[in-house]
Design an enzyme around this catalytic site. Structure first.
Site, mmCIF file in Angstrom:
data_model
loop_
_atom_site.group_PDB
_atom_site.id
_atom_site.type_symbol
_atom_site.label_atom_id
_atom_site.label_comp_id
_atom_site.label_asym_id
_atom_site.label_seq_id
_atom_site.Cartn_x
_atom_site.Cartn_y
_atom_site.Cartn_z
ATOM 1 N N LEU A 1 45.345 56.912 21.653
ATOM 2 C CA LEU A 1 46.224 56.099 20.805
ATOM 3 C C LEU A 1 45.384 55.108 20.012
ATOM 4 C CD1 LEU A 1 49.324 55.871 20.524
ATOM 5 C CD2 LEU A 1 49.228 53.946 22.124
ATOM 6 N N GLU B 1 27.589 43.933 33.948
ATOM 7 C CA GLU B 1 27.242 43.769 35.365
ATOM 8 C C GLU B 1 26.133 42.745 35.648
ATOM 9 O OE1 GLU B 1 28.348 45.388 38.354
ATOM 10 O OE2 GLU B 1 26.957 43.967 39.244
ATOM 11 N N GLY C 1 23.555 35.322 58.047
ATOM 12 C CA GLY C 1 24.341 34.635 59.068
ATOM 13 C C GLY C 1 23.462 33.914 60.071
ATOM 14 N N GLY C 2 24.038 33.567 61.185
ATOM 15 C CA GLY C 2 23.307 32.790 62.184
ATOM 16 C C GLY C 2 22.413 33.637 63.084
ATOM 17 N N GLN C 3 22.442 34.960 62.912
ATOM 18 C CA GLN C 3 21.633 35.842 63.758
ATOM 19 C C GLN C 3 20.473 36.365 62.930
ATOM 20 O OE1 GLN C 3 22.685 35.996 66.806
ATOM 21 N NE2 GLN C 3 24.865 35.551 66.682
ATOM 22 N N THR D 1 45.405 51.873 18.478
ATOM 23 C CA THR D 1 46.293 50.706 18.575
ATOM 24 C C THR D 1 46.165 49.795 17.351
ATOM 25 O OG1 THR D 1 44.605 49.550 19.832
ATOM 26 C CG2 THR D 1 46.298 50.706 21.087
ATOM 27 N N ASP E 1 30.852 44.292 38.420
ATOM 28 C CA ASP E 1 31.874 45.187 37.865
ATOM 29 C C ASP E 1 32.858 45.655 38.940
ATOM 30 O OD1 ASP E 1 31.132 45.187 35.225
ATOM 31 O OD2 ASP E 1 29.741 46.841 35.429
ATOM 32 N N ARG F 1 44.042 39.976 19.159
ATOM 33 C CA ARG F 1 43.775 40.496 17.804
ATOM 34 C C ARG F 1 44.538 41.786 17.552
ATOM 35 N NH1 ARG F 1 38.498 38.784 18.797
ATOM 36 N NH2 ARG F 1 37.618 40.857 19.178
ATOM 37 N N GLN G 1 33.241 49.895 33.555
ATOM 38 C CA GLN G 1 33.310 50.011 35.019
ATOM 39 C C GLN G 1 34.273 49.051 35.719
ATOM 40 O OE1 GLN G 1 30.447 49.590 38.963
ATOM 41 N NE2 GLN G 1 29.464 49.747 37.012
#
Ligand code: COA
Length: 424
Positions: free
Chosen positions: A72, A139, A247-249, A74, A168, A104, A17
């Site tokens: 592919l 995650e 927050g402040g509220q 690799t 993620d 690697r 992800q």
């Protein structure tokens, strides 16, 4: 109209992800994203949480729109040659393999620079340099190690992970910003660079306000946390604060009409100071406008439980949408708790392209989240995810310039196809 990243080619070595979120965004901005997948297997999410037989799982389709797929191997000699050619022909390599995998494979940063000094190599790992740098991470590990879990949930309950995939998808977003910034710098320097983002760091960045609170603790209790009003002492670390606003509220999630049966019949209600008097009128407590125990924010802080209980008596008389309509008329910030079902059916989200219906040859129509970032000069058209290896030939010939005879040779080497099973 053209797109912002048109002409940029991405070698997409990502899986699961975090990395795919990043490259999907780049594809939505117009980059040509070439997803390199292991022959016969592909990204593991193609087969995870499958809901329709023989069709790529939603986990894959929803994270890999607008990309091309080449298979592919690799670890195969010819496969490595093809990968070298891809590196020479791409602007950015994005990967989120386990630590050390790319080295690697034989593709160290030094080697990549030799092949293509303009290449930007962007990596996601679980941790940055330090004791955990060699660990594999998913995650929830990132949410736990980045400060999200210790600060999410209720004070007297377990640490919680959130439904938002901040480890993620959050890190994928961070990395995408790093990549476009490096592309921008390359226009001046002509050089590529390494861009890394650790999931722990990405989560911590999103938990910035909790590190703020950690330092405020040294100077006294966190007065806006409910536990202050409840007279419960603070410990050494930032506690879990339930649904208190960050927050402040001060804010809370409050019950609305129907809450007994509907698990999402709630509204988030914020007692923003400038609209306090309007709140008092709406809930039927006009004397709170002038009562010194309620009139000013500092006086209210020790009484938040009482205040929100009273507001909840009012919200429980309305559905969450009725409450939203009434409160919005008075500019009182609030938000109904919307279920995934409601979001999936939301007409305005469909209209804006934030929720899109995509057609897929194997699974038919499905819903996805489109590009949340809207640009006036770079429109996004969400296209279905590629089938495994769907564009192998096209990429070998059109992007890498192999002749059809060479492509036949590459295929014969086993570099692009899983070994076929011998007949029984
Ligand atoms: N051809 C041949 N081999 C390939 C290949 C290809 N096209 N693509 C991958 N591989 C091989 C790799 O070379 C590696 O082999 P090696 O271990 O022998 O060197 C192997 O596949 C496994 O790669 P790895 O990335 O370690 O996969 P994993 O399934 O064991 O681990 C994660 C998965 C997500 C835990 C790990 O990749 C990780 O920690 N990534 C970084 C953090 C991250 O992004 N986590 C969140 C994912 S949403």
């Amino acid at each position: 109209m053209t797109q912002a990243l048109k002409g940029i080619r991405i070698l997409d070595f990502t899986h699961v992800q975090s990395g795919p979120t990043c490259t999907q965004l780049l594809a939505w901005f117009g980059a040509d994203v070439i997803k390199v997948e292991r022959p016969g297997v592909g990204d593991i999410t193609r087969g995870q949480l499958m809901d329709v037989p023989n069709a790529d799982a939603l986990y894959f389709t929803m994270l890999n729109h607008n990309k091309r797929s080449i298979t592919l191997d690799t670890k195969n000699k010819t496969g490595k040659d093809v990968l070298e050619r891809l590196i020479k022909n791409c602007d950015v390599l994005v990967e989120n393999f386990g630590p050390g995998v790319l080295d690697r494979m034989g593709f160290t940063w030094e080697k990549i620079q030799t092949l293509n000094p303009r290449m930007i190599v962007a990596s996601i790992k679980g941790f940055g340099p330090g004791p955990y740098e060699d660990c594999k991470v998913y995650e929830n590990v990132a949410q736990c190690t980045g400060g999200a879990a210790s600060t999410t949930g209720f004070r007297d309950g377990l640490p919680l992970v959130t439904g938002a995939q901040i480890g993620d998808s959050g890190t994928g977003l961070h990395l995408a910003l790093g990549i476009v910034t490096a592309l921008f710098q390359r226009t001046a320097t002509g050089k590529g660079q390494m861009v890394t983002c650790a999931m722990q760091d990405g989560v911590l960045n999103l938990c910035r306000v909790k590190l703020r609170d950690q330092q405020r603790l040294a100077h006294g209790p966190l007065r806006e946390y409910s536990q202050f009003g409840e007279g419960i002492e603070f410990g050494e670390a930032v506690p879990r604060a339930g649904n208190d606003s960050g927050g402040g509220q001060p804010g809370r999630i409050l019950k609305c009409k129907g809450w007994e049966k509907d698990p999402d019949a709630y509204i988030y209600f914020i007692t923003q100071a400038p609209v306090w008097e309007k709140i008092c009128d709406i809930i039927g407590e006009p004397t709170w406008k002038t009562d010194p125990n309620y009139a000013k924010p500092p006086a209210r802080l020790p009484r938040l439980n009482e205040i929100f209980s009273r507001i909840e008596q009012w919200t429980m008389t309305k559905t969450k949408f009725e409450a939203m309509d009434i409160l919005n008329e008075f500019d009182i910030p609030c938000g109904p708790i919307l279920s995934m079902k409601e979001l999936a059916e939301d007409k305005s989200l469909r209209k804006s392209g934030t929720v899109v219906e995509v057609d897929h040859p194997a699974r038919g129509k499905y819903l996805s989240v489109g590009n949340p970032i809207k640009m006036s000069d770079s429109p996004t058209e969400v296209k279905r995810s590629p089938l495994l290896g769907e564009h192998t030939d096209e990429i070998l010939m059109q992007v890498l310039g192999y002749s059809s005879a060479e492509v036949a040779g590459i295929k014969a080497s086993g570099a692009t196809e899983a070994p076929s099973r011998k007949p029984a």
